[in-house]
Scaffold this active site. Structure first.
Site, PDB file in Angstrom:
ATOM      1  N   GLU A 205      21.653  27.091  49.325  1.00  0.00           N
ATOM      2  CA  GLU A 205      22.015  25.867  50.058  1.00  0.00           C
ATOM      3  C   GLU A 205      20.803  24.948  50.203  1.00  0.00           C
ATOM      4  OE1 GLU A 205      24.435  26.562  53.587  1.00  0.00           O
ATOM      5  OE2 GLU A 205      26.027  27.388  52.343  1.00  0.00           O
ATOM      6  N   GLU A 328      29.427  32.294  48.336  1.00  0.00           N
ATOM      7  CA  GLU A 328      29.805  32.391  49.761  1.00  0.00           C
ATOM      8  C   GLU A 328      31.201  31.816  49.890  1.00  0.00           C
ATOM      9  OE1 GLU A 328      27.031  31.061  52.763  1.00  0.00           O
ATOM     10  OE2 GLU A 328      25.316  31.781  51.582  1.00  0.00           O
TER      11      GLU A 328
HETATM   12  O1  AHR Z   1      27.134  32.953  55.706  1.00  0.00           O
HETATM   13  C1  AHR Z   1      26.558  32.277  56.764  1.00  0.00           C
HETATM   14  C2  AHR Z   1      25.761  31.071  56.312  1.00  0.00           C
HETATM   15  O2  AHR Z   1      26.616  30.128  55.767  1.00  0.00           O
HETATM   16  C3  AHR Z   1      24.743  31.302  55.240  1.00  0.00           C
HETATM   17  O3  AHR Z   1      23.536  31.765  55.730  1.00  0.00           O
HETATM   18  C4  AHR Z   1      24.583  29.949  54.649  1.00  0.00           C
HETATM   19  O4  AHR Z   1      24.197  29.984  53.296  1.00  0.00           O
HETATM   20  C5  AHR Z   1      25.922  29.296  54.870  1.00  0.00           C
HETATM   21  O5  AHR Z   1      25.806  28.044  55.403  1.00  0.00           O
END
Ligand code: AHR
Length: 524
Positions: A205, A328
């Site tokens: 991210e 994710e």
């Molecule tokens: O999964 C929780 C968080 O969500 C992670 O650390 C991040 O990459 C995303 O914003």
């Protein structure tokens, strides 16, 4: 007869579930009518087992308590890693595990997590609760855990606050067999052989917590950091570049345009927030039918996202060499009442299982481009497989979806056309049924269905082209209540049972899916 058996029987007869007290006066709702054409003669693409990957971050009780209890713990463990958790995860055949973050990755300095535990420096986990991280779970412990559960490691490096030299050194420490200072430091710390390092991510991210970069700036940084991620003899690293969030198609375009040749996988993050409002995401266990429907409507959006990001990738990479890595995804609810807001601990109900089921069906259907996905997160955080409380452990409804879907790992996707009825709530429509189909190396065809409709069972007439249904079997995951979930007091409220509501037909088979269910049918 227990409630689940009763429910299963009712499902077989195509009646909706009606609580006993109301059964006398409420009329059963008619089943929805749906069709699925399966092209058993047209399989081409492999559903990578890595679509069934997991993600564990140094966040709340994701690592500490969830995986790591330390060798001196009264909780049974192997070299500090919980035995109960390892045994549960082995059953779902976790193919790949992403670590150490998430946002934590871009503030993690790997040298803090090697060497004698008592000498490792403590740091503040500034993103997740401001708690002190003692670094007792580091590279060696992570690799040991991956070995114990049989997962391939996917290590996420630090671009946001780390140097190129630091990232280069970590890859050398892990994967080099040379007589070099870092490989020798690994040996000194107890590991003679290098570990295989199949996947390495260059930041996380980086458009946000990983450095607030523009896509152009990150693309240049990716190219620079990636240059120094070396393939040491015997190891080949698959390089994952930080990809877009949600609908940020511009990010994908810039990354592909500037760096596609150096990228093996480009990530995508998408969370299902039931209300769509990050400041009030909604309860994991208390919700209405409208919220059930809205959650699934939002989860289904990942189909559009994958399609559109993949179309951009096609422009630069028509041969589909670069994988889309959904590293994710999952449902993000409000935290469990009374828990630390920075720990992201949430319960997991049948609704979450349906989100997992439809998402995995979507990834399977896009397996020509989606080469890995990592649900967030494996234990005690967000949409987890497992919840622990000191020595106690339970598995969640989502865990069982992963268990049912293991049949798709590395199987051949069979193209299929689904015509599903509408499930309408408050004027909003979603398809009542989701499905994906594969054939395993032994020739068995597996269909995973989800019936999203809370009230109506779903009849699915399946036409099998190029195969016959000689023998059918199945399993179903459902429960009497839409918010059913497993607790430490009632750990088996939601668990799969045998599914029998199918029959052979002239051109294939038909199945009657109970309302709000995930169903696996095996066809031989
Ligand atoms: O999964 C929780 C968080 O969500 C992670 O650390 C991040 O990459 C995303 O914003």
């Amino acid at each position: 007869m227990n409630v689940r058996t009763l429910f299963l029987r009712v499902g077989i007869s195509c009646f909706a579930i009606i609580p006993r007290a109301e059964a006398a006066d409420a009329a059963p709702m008619a089943a929805t009518v749906n069709t699925l054409v399966i092209h058993a003669d047209r399989g081409r693409d492999t559903i990578s087992r890595n679509i069934y990957g997991q993600f564990s971050e140094h966040l709340g009780q994701g690592i500490y308590d969830g995986i790591w209890v330390g060798e001196d713990s009264p909780i049974p463990n192997t070299r500090g890693i919980r035995n109960d958790v390892v045994a549960a995860l082995k059953k779902i055949e976790v193919p790949v595990l992403r670590w150490p973050g998430g946002c934590f990755a871009d503030e993690y300095h790997w040298k803090d997590g090697i060497g004698p535990a008592e000498k490792r420096p403590a740091i503040i986990n500034t993103t997740w609760g401001g708690v002190v991280e003692n670094n007792h779970f580091g590279t060696h412990e992570f690799m040991d855990f991956c070995g114990q559960i049989g997962a391939a490691p996917c290590v996420c490096g630090n671009v946001g606050s780390g140097t190129v030299q630091e990232m280069m050194g970590w890859v050398e420490y892990i994967s080099s067999d040379a007589d070099s200072p870092l490989a020798n430091l690994r040996r000194q710390n107890g590991r003679a052989d290098p570990w295989p390092l199949p996947f390495f991510a260059i930041g996380n991210e980086n458009w946000g917590c990983g450095g607030n970069m523009t896509p152009e700036f990150y693309a240049d940084n990716f190219l620079r950091y990636n240059t120094f991620v070396k393939d040491y003899p015997g190891n080949k690293v698959y390089r994952v570049a930080c990809g877009a969030s949600d609908y940020d198609y511009h990010w994908t375009d810039v990354l592909m345009q500037r760096a596609a040749k150096q990228i093996d996988g480009l990530s995508l993050h998408y969370y299902t927030v039931p209300t769509g409002d990050w400041s009030h995401k909604g309860s994991a266990t208390e919700f209405t039918e409208a919220e059930w429907h809205e959650t699934l409507r939002r989860a289904l959006k990942i189909d559009e996202l994958v399609t559109k990001h993949a179309a951009i990738m096609d422009k630069y990479d028509p041969k589909k060499r670069v994988g889309l890595i959904v590293d994710e995804w999952g449902v993000w609810h409000d935290v469990d009442p009374g828990s630390n807001p920075g720990f992201l601990r949430q319960q997991n109900s049948l609704r979450d299982a349906l989100v997992a089921g439809v998402s995995l069906n979507i990834f399977n259907r896009h397996c020509d481009r989606v080469k890995m996905a990592n649900i967030a997160q494996m234990i005690n955080v967000l949409q987890s497989m497992i919840l622990t409380d000191k020595e106690k452990m339970i598995v969640t409804p989502t865990y069982y979806v992963f268990e049912l879907y293991t049949v798709h790992h590395d199987a051949t996707l069979l193209p299929s056309e689904l015509h599903a009825a509408d499930y309408v709530v408050g004027g909003e429509k979603i398809p009542a049924v989701s499905a994906s189909v594969s054939r395993d190396p032994a020739g068995t065809i597996h269909v995973t269905f989800c019936n999203l409709d809370l009230n109506r069972s779903a009849e699915v007439a399946c036409e099998l082209q190029g195969a016959k249904a000689n023998q059918l079997s199945g399993r179903v995951l459902t429960a009497p209540e839409m918010n059913a979930h497993n607790t430490f007091d009632n750990p088996n409220a939601v668990a799969p049972v045998e599914f029998l509501a199918f029959k052979s037909t002239a051109d294939g088979f038909s199945a009657t899916l109970p309302p709000k269910s995930v169903v696996l049918v095996a066809v031989k």
